[in-house]
Design an enzyme around this catalytic site. Structure first.
Site, PDB file in Angstrom:
ATOM      1  CB  SER A  15       3.534   6.450   7.323  1.00 37.17           C
ATOM      2  OG  SER A  15       3.098   5.105   7.363  1.00 37.17           O
ATOM      3  CE1 TYR A  16       8.319   1.126   3.888  1.00 39.62           C
ATOM      4  CE2 TYR A  16       6.856  -0.153   2.498  1.00 39.62           C
ATOM      5  CZ  TYR A  16       8.097   0.053   3.052  1.00 39.62           C
ATOM      6  OH  TYR A  16       9.123  -0.805   2.764  1.00 39.62           O
ATOM      7  CE  LYS A 110       6.737  -4.805   4.326  1.00 38.82           C
ATOM      8  NZ  LYS A 110       7.526  -4.575   5.559  1.00 38.82           N
ATOM      9  CB  THR A 141      11.104  -0.762   5.989  1.00 37.16           C
ATOM     10  OG1 THR A 141       9.982  -1.467   5.429  1.00 37.16           O
ATOM     11  CG2 THR A 141      12.362  -1.172   5.247  1.00 37.16           C
ATOM     12  CB  ALA A 143       7.150   5.005   7.287  1.00 38.69           C
ATOM     13  CE  LYS A 195       5.069  -7.159   7.993  1.00 39.82           C
ATOM     14  NZ  LYS A 195       4.880  -5.821   8.596  1.00 39.82           N
ATOM     15  CG  ASP A 248       8.789  -7.171   7.607  1.00 36.77           C
ATOM     16  OD1 ASP A 248       8.773  -6.259   8.452  1.00 36.77           O
ATOM     17  OD2 ASP A 248       8.126  -7.125   6.550  1.00 36.77           O
ATOM     18  CG  ASN A 260       0.110  -5.413  11.782  1.00 38.60           C
ATOM     19  OD1 ASN A 260      -1.056  -5.525  11.426  1.00 38.60           O
ATOM     20  ND2 ASN A 260       1.057  -4.976  10.958  1.00 38.60           N
TER      21      ASN A 260
END
Length: 335
Positions: A15-16, A110, A141, A143, A195, A248, A260
């Site tokens: 997706s990202y 990430k 962000t 996606a 995060k 974020d 998450n």
């Protein structure tokens, strides 16, 4: 948006990665998008959209698909890696022989290296050497919103100020996409990993039913943990008040688009770790990140009680309410 067009390879058609490829192509750049599964890549090329992750967003004409990793890496000078953290090192190892002379490599992955907790910068230098300009993109962000052209802002940091500005120019769009340069390469990477851990905690808290007060306390003290760890590793504390830190963190902890957070919610409502991961249907970076951040904190001698309790819930089967009581029962101290 820069008026000059460039050519960019994006590695990772999840997706990202797809969303970043769409944004770059929408800005007029020639984009090669690589995916790991050749059948999936053929479907993407035929349908001209990512039906699984971004079904309502067509690919711009300047976006092409590629199933061969070496060919994708060799096709453009700028390579943007958007694969899960557990595949990051192996992906770099595979593309190194194919990279163009003068290649530049960035990533939007990430996380930290599995089992070691090393920053991805360390992995990149190990696999590619220190002569190649490296950069990282990070920030709040999702996606789908990014690909739809909803207003979005991120941070970019690089070992080369020229490369950082080049990436900012490639992505910037005055209508929807703003990019902030940041010279804190360590802090930008770390924010994107920690995060994820705190977001799992926020999801667990909400799933159990602790309420808004508890969620807000977790976010606030989670930011303190992130800042302590970052400063111990040489990051700048002000970085964590920016896009890749507080930005974020808030996004991931409070919106159910976050995998998450949804993972934590499922755990809080009684699902097992395995069932919760299966129900998400995509990579839950925070599950691995929790172990890696915990290892990094221990190695660095940094106290991270929230991270420690989430680690014990995920990896030692600790009761979630007991973990919460362990945090609340800590010795009184100044904020």
């Amino acid at each position: 948006m820069s008026t000059a067009t460039s050519a960019v390879t994006v590695l990772g058609a999840g997706s990202y990665g797809t969303a970043l490829a769409i944004c770059l192509a929408r800005n007029g750049h020639q984009v090669t998008l690589w995916g790991r599964n050749s059948d999936d890549v053929a479907t993407l090329a035929a349908e001209r959209k990512n039906q699984r992750y971004l079904p309502d967003i067509p690919f711009p004409d300047t976006l092409t698909l590629e199933a061969d990793l070496q060919r994708a890496a060799a096709s453009n000078e700028i390579v943007l890696v958007v694969v899960p953290s557990h595949a990051f090192g192996d992906t770099l190892k595979q593309i190194k022989p194919a990279l163009q002379q003068g290649a530049k490599v960035a990533w939007a992955t990430k996380g930290l290296e599995p089992n070691t907790g090393r920053l991805l910068q360390e992995v990149a230098v190990q696999e590619l050497g220190d002569a190649i300009p490296l950069a990282v993109l990070s920030g709040p962000t999702f996606a789908k919103e990014m690909a739809m052209g909803s207003p979005t802002a991120i941070s970019v940091s690089s070992t080369s100020t020229e490369f950082a500005q080049q990436l900012a120019d490639l992505l910037h769009c005055g209508r929807s996409f703003r990019v902030y340069n940041n010279d804190d390469f360590i802090g930008i990477q770390l924010g994107g990993a920690v995060k994820n851990v705190i977001a799992i905690g926020a999801g667990i808290s909400d799933g159990v039913g602790f309420g808004a007060n508890a969620r807000t306390a977790l976010i606030t003290r989670g930011l303190a943990e992130l800042t302590r760890l970052g400063c111990a590793l040489g990051a700048k504390p002000e970085t964590f008040m920016g896009m890749a830190g507080l930005g974020d963190l808030i996004l991931t902890c409070t919106d159910n688009q976050s995998r998450n957070r949804r993972f934590g919610l499922a755990l809080g409502k009684g699902e097992s770790v395995e069932a919760a991961i299966e129900s998400i249907g995509q990579v839950v970076e925070g599950f691995r990140n929790t172990k890696e951040v915990y290892l990094l904190a221990q190695r660095s001698g940094v106290e991270m009680p929230i991270t420690e309790q989430i680690y014990k819930v995920l990896y030692e089967n600790k009761d979630m309410k007991e973990a919460a009581m362990a945090l609340l029962g800590r010795e009184q101290r100044s904020e």
